[in-house]
Enzyme design. Structure first.
Site, PDB file in Angstrom:
ATOM      1  N   GLY A 236     -34.292  62.254  35.062  1.00 48.56           N
ATOM      2  CA  GLY A 236     -32.840  62.276  35.028  1.00 48.56           C
ATOM      3  C   GLY A 236     -32.238  61.550  33.838  1.00 48.56           C
ATOM      4  O   GLY A 236     -31.010  61.453  33.721  1.00 48.56           O
ATOM      5  N   TYR A 328     -47.285  19.643  20.447  1.00 45.52           N
ATOM      6  CA  TYR A 328     -46.497  19.179  19.301  1.00 45.52           C
ATOM      7  C   TYR A 328     -45.084  19.761  19.362  1.00 45.52           C
ATOM      8  O   TYR A 328     -44.826  20.756  20.018  1.00 45.52           O
ATOM      9  CB  TYR A 328     -47.142  19.593  17.974  1.00 45.52           C
ATOM     10  CG  TYR A 328     -47.318  21.098  17.824  1.00 45.52           C
ATOM     11  CD1 TYR A 328     -46.304  21.906  17.329  1.00 45.52           C
ATOM     12  CD2 TYR A 328     -48.507  21.724  18.218  1.00 45.52           C
ATOM     13  CE1 TYR A 328     -46.446  23.275  17.217  1.00 45.52           C
ATOM     14  CE2 TYR A 328     -48.663  23.094  18.112  1.00 45.52           C
ATOM     15  CZ  TYR A 328     -47.636  23.869  17.610  1.00 45.52           C
ATOM     16  OH  TYR A 328     -47.781  25.231  17.514  1.00 45.52           O
ATOM     17  N   GLY A 342     -46.141  33.641  16.906  1.00 39.54           N
ATOM     18  CA  GLY A 342     -45.835  32.410  16.180  1.00 39.54           C
ATOM     19  C   GLY A 342     -46.840  31.914  15.173  1.00 39.54           C
ATOM     20  O   GLY A 342     -46.953  30.698  14.966  1.00 39.54           O
ATOM     21  N   HIS A 346     -47.059  28.173   6.329  1.00 40.23           N
ATOM     22  CA  HIS A 346     -45.987  27.189   6.221  1.00 40.23           C
ATOM     23  C   HIS A 346     -46.471  25.887   5.585  1.00 40.23           C
ATOM     24  O   HIS A 346     -47.674  25.605   5.507  1.00 40.23           O
ATOM     25  CB  HIS A 346     -45.383  26.901   7.595  1.00 40.23           C
ATOM     26  CG  HIS A 346     -46.325  26.250   8.560  1.00 40.23           C
ATOM     27  ND1 HIS A 346     -46.584  24.891   8.563  1.00 40.23           N
ATOM     28  CD2 HIS A 346     -47.069  26.772   9.580  1.00 40.23           C
ATOM     29  CE1 HIS A 346     -47.431  24.604   9.532  1.00 40.23           C
ATOM     30  NE2 HIS A 346     -47.747  25.732  10.162  1.00 40.23           N
ATOM     31  N   CYS A 364     -51.890  28.695  12.733  1.00 39.81           N
ATOM     32  CA  CYS A 364     -51.123  28.959  11.517  1.00 39.81           C
ATOM     33  C   CYS A 364     -51.972  28.734  10.267  1.00 39.81           C
ATOM     34  O   CYS A 364     -53.057  28.146  10.320  1.00 39.81           O
ATOM     35  CB  CYS A 364     -49.896  28.051  11.473  1.00 39.81           C
ATOM     36  SG  CYS A 364     -48.611  28.502  12.661  1.00 39.81           S
ATOM     37  N   ASN A 366     -51.818  26.656   7.085  1.00 35.58           N
ATOM     38  CA  ASN A 366     -51.139  25.535   6.453  1.00 35.58           C
ATOM     39  C   ASN A 366     -51.253  25.618   4.937  1.00 35.58           C
ATOM     40  O   ASN A 366     -52.302  25.983   4.398  1.00 35.58           O
ATOM     41  CB  ASN A 366     -51.741  24.205   6.909  1.00 35.58           C
ATOM     42  CG  ASN A 366     -51.588  23.954   8.401  1.00 35.58           C
ATOM     43  OD1 ASN A 366     -52.201  23.028   8.939  1.00 35.58           O
ATOM     44  ND2 ASN A 366     -50.784  24.751   9.090  1.00 35.58           N
TER      45      ASN A 366
END
Length: 420
Positions: A236, A328, A342, A346, A364, A366
């Protein structure tokens, strides 16, 4: 001379001459008869029989639950159309266009949902007599409607005329659950210049991703259309409106992070322009609250999603309380995000000692301050970041791992049959 007289005169001739003369007369009769017959046939071709106009109206009279995308047409099968008027149930006229020979009329605008439309048709037959007829039909009343937003995998909207990286993945996001994915996918059209093969992959019932087989060539233009208005999408559900976006592919930025060397090599159009020492995921897992968290940087092909300077990184957002042993909450500068969950490249000055030598992060990559700022300024959404030789499971599509899938794996995510 008259045929009777001719025969009478020939009766006074010798018998041989009479037979030849009679034969000549019979041949003449046959020729004259054939000529008359041919003239009659030619006359009938030039002057077709006259009569009233015959008109076909589509949709058929009193049709119900017509989809707004259904073609509407008035066609004179014989004769011509003099005038066609179409109005909705509020009496609002619907504009249309007539062919130069006045035999076909069509509306020029889209129809609406839950309306009744009436057509008044005047026509002229081959007998030059005018006649008129009225026909009506009603369009479907959807139980629900949906529209499409074109975004990146970050959920950020693709900007009309924007410039993106060579690994850009196009997302068609439906704001409702789609039960007939095949019907929806048929209405999703992507055109590229230059043309490249590509395919859709349904991540879930609301999101279909599109990517080419290989990274785009710089300068490629990409145009996506969701032509869903008036289309039944199952259960529908109908398309609420069409959507469209066009964007451009910019420079060829490919970065390769190798955990064997602990270096990130950055290429611009195939030329190495920078090498940056890094410290990646420390590896291992930890179970917190019944959930197992991985501290690897997953191997695979990522794309740049967005950037922030600064951003706040809080481990509690992925299930690791900030007051726990590995928890952290920090303010981070020059952060370029490459995964949905995430993972960033960086700045982190506290791990400069490990960068290029040891993996110390939660996942991550670094970098020192200079390199992090340079990469932040260099990157645009859609740039490619390949991560090689790390441990853990390979990057998943829900993490932004669209390019990690092989082309064969990717094509299996389409709702349409594969062509040979």
């Amino acid at each position: 001379m008259p045929l009777a007289n001719s025969l009478a005169v020939s009766s006074n001739m010798p018998s041989g001459r009479r037979r030849r003369s009679l034969l000549s007369e019979l041949v003449l009769i046959g020729v004259l008869g054939a000529t008359v017959t041919a003239c009659s046939a030619l006359h009938s071709l030039r002057d077709p029989p006259t009569g009233p106009a015959r008109v076909t109206i589509t949709p058929s009279p009193d049709a119900h639950d017509v989809q707004p995308a259904t073609p509407v047409q008035v066609k004179a099968d014989t004769g011509t159309l003099v005038k066609v008027e179409m109005v909705n149930d509020a009496g609002k006229p619907v504009d249309g266009v007539m062919t130069p020979d006045s035999t076909v009329w069509k509306p020029t605008g889209p129809l609406g949902y839950a309306h009744t439309y009436s057509l008044t048709v005047s026509s002229r037959g081959t007998n030059n007599v005018e006649s008129s007829q009225v026909s009506s039909f009603s369009t479907v009343r959807p139980s629900n409607q949906t529209k499409v937003s074109f975004t990146m995998t970050s959920e950020a909207a693709l900007r009309e005329g924007g410039t993106y990286g060579i690994g850009t993945v196009l997302v068609a996001h439906f704001d409702e659950q789609i039960t007939d994915r095949a019907a929806a996918e048929r209405q999703l059209v992507v055109n590229t210049n230059p043309a490249v093969p590509g395919s859709w992959f349904w991540v879930d019932s609301q999101n279909a991703h599109w990517r080419p087989e290989h990274y785009y060539a710089p300068g490629t233009t990409v145009t996506a259309d969701a032509k869903i208005y008036g289309i039944a999408l199952g259960g529908g559900m109908f398309g609420q409106e069409d959507s469209r976006v066009s964007f451009r592919i910019g420079d060829a930025h490919v970065s390769i992070a190798d955990d064997t060397t602990k270096q990130v090599s950055v290429f611009d159009h195939g030329k190495l322009v920078r090498t940056m020492p890094t410290s990646m995921g420390m590896g291992g897992t930890e179970t917190v609250g019944g959930r197992t968290l991985s501290f690897w940087t997953p191997p695979g092909v990522y794309t740049v999603l967005d950037r922030g300077n600064p951003i706040v990184m809080d481990s509690s957002t992925f299930g690791l309380p900030k007051n726990s042993r590995l928890g952290y909450r920090e303010t981070i500068n020059y952060a370029t995000r490459i995964s949905i969950d995430g993972i960033y490249l960086h700045q982190l000055d506290s791990t400069v000692w490990a960068q290029g030598h040891t993996d110390t992060s939660h996942g991550c990559l670094n970098l020192n301050g200079e390199n992090a700022k340079w990469f932040y300024d260099f990157s645009v959404p859609g740039d490619v970041v390949e991560v090689h030789n790390t441990g853990g499971l390979r990057l998943k599509i829900e993490q932004n791992g669209d390019w990690t899938l092989s082309w064969d794996e990717w094509r299996k995510g389409s709702a349409l049959p594969r062509s040979s």
